[in-house]
Design an enzyme around this catalytic site. Structure first.
Site, PDB file in Angstrom:
ATOM      1  N   CYS A   1       0.839  -1.212   0.000  1.00  0.00           N
ATOM      2  CA  CYS A   1       0.000   0.000   0.000  1.00  0.00           C
ATOM      3  C   CYS A   1       0.870   1.257   0.000  1.00  0.00           C
ATOM      4  O   CYS A   1       0.546   2.246  -0.675  1.00  0.00           O
ATOM      5  CB  CYS A   1      -0.913   0.021   1.223  1.00  0.00           C
ATOM      6  SG  CYS A   1      -2.024  -1.395   1.309  1.00  0.00           S
TER       7      CYS A   1
HETATM    8  C1  BEZ Z   1       0.578  -4.643   1.857  1.00  0.00           C
HETATM    9  O1  BEZ Z   1       0.203  -3.511   1.568  1.00  0.00           O
HETATM   10  O2  BEZ Z   1       1.746  -4.967   1.800  1.00  0.00           O
HETATM   11  C2  BEZ Z   1      -0.438  -5.676   2.261  1.00  0.00           C
HETATM   12  C3  BEZ Z   1      -1.531  -5.307   2.998  1.00  0.00           C
HETATM   13  C4  BEZ Z   1      -2.439  -6.279   3.388  1.00  0.00           C
HETATM   14  C5  BEZ Z   1      -2.255  -7.600   3.012  1.00  0.00           C
HETATM   15  C6  BEZ Z   1      -1.155  -7.954   2.222  1.00  0.00           C
HETATM   16  C7  BEZ Z   1      -0.244  -6.978   1.852  1.00  0.00           C
END
Ligand code: BEZ
Length: 211
Positions: free
Chosen positions: A45
């Site tokens: 994210c």
């Molecule tokens: C991420 O942004 O890395 C992420 C967030 C939730 C689940 C898997 C990855």
């Protein structure tokens, strides 16, 4: 029922990192991209919000702007924004919606319970100036989005809204386009005086008209 192409994008009010908004008012008469991400302070994210922030001029060129939602608070979004700025080399150039009560996430069906928890998956809604949903994409939490693809589809929608053409697989702005199969050769001659290459009677390739 989930939202479909051609549906009016549901309106909502929400607090964001740029203040309280009425979504339809925020969209104004331009194009909008509403996206969800699973959670603040997570790695993929962080790269996605950085990538979208860096592309703000590309969105603006298309009279489009992006807005992002997760089930976190505006306070957390603001704190996380400092990490984004430090690690992604760009300040936040788009509002992040605080959605701790999941109002927006549920309105747009962004929580997919079989995907592990109660956070949002990576949804994308492209919304046109009439507030109609024109494209939806849903990415898994593990895969960061391809923002060039989102811009590419906006380019295609804006072109095909204005000319009787469609765009082929992997088309990029400036590539040849397809004359709408609904158009007779006789009518196509008036609209495409430079002609076309008919690979089949229904697959007529021509230069992109607004170039
Ligand atoms: C991420 O942004 O890395 C992420 C967030 C939730 C689940 C898997 C990855």
């Amino acid at each position: 029922m989930s939202l479909r192409l051609g549906d009016t994008a549901p309106n909502f009010t929400a607090d964001t990192t740029e203040g309280h908004i009425d979504f339809h008012e925020w969209l104004g008469d331009g194009w909008g991209v509403l996206m969800s991400h699973p959670a603040d302070f997570t790695p993929v994210c962080t790269t996605e919000i950085g990538a979208t922030s860096r592309l703000s001029e590309e969105f603006a060129k298309r009279n489009a702007k992006a807005i992002v939602v997760s089930v976190d608070s505006v306070e957390d979004h603001k704190k996380w924004g400092e990490d984004i700025e430090r690690t992604q080399g760009t300040p936040l150039t788009l509002p992040l919606i605080g959605d701790t009560d999941r109002k927006v996430a549920e309105l747009y069906d962004m929580i997919h319970p079989n995907e592990g928890d109660t956070s949002t998956v990576r949804s994308v809604f492209v919304i046109d100036p009439n507030k109609k949903i024109r494209m939806t994409l849903t990415y898994p939490k593990s895969a960061g989005r391809n923002f060039a693809e989102i811009l590419r589809v906006i380019d295609s929608l804006q072109l095909t809204d204005n000319y009787k053409v469609t765009t082929p697989a992997d088309w990029q702005n400036g590539d040849d386009v397809i004359i709408s199969p609904a158009l007779s050769d006789q009518d196509a001659e008036k609209l495409f005086p430079e002609g076309w290459n008919a690979l089949t009677p229904y697959l007529r390739m021509t230069k992109q008209p607004n170039r």
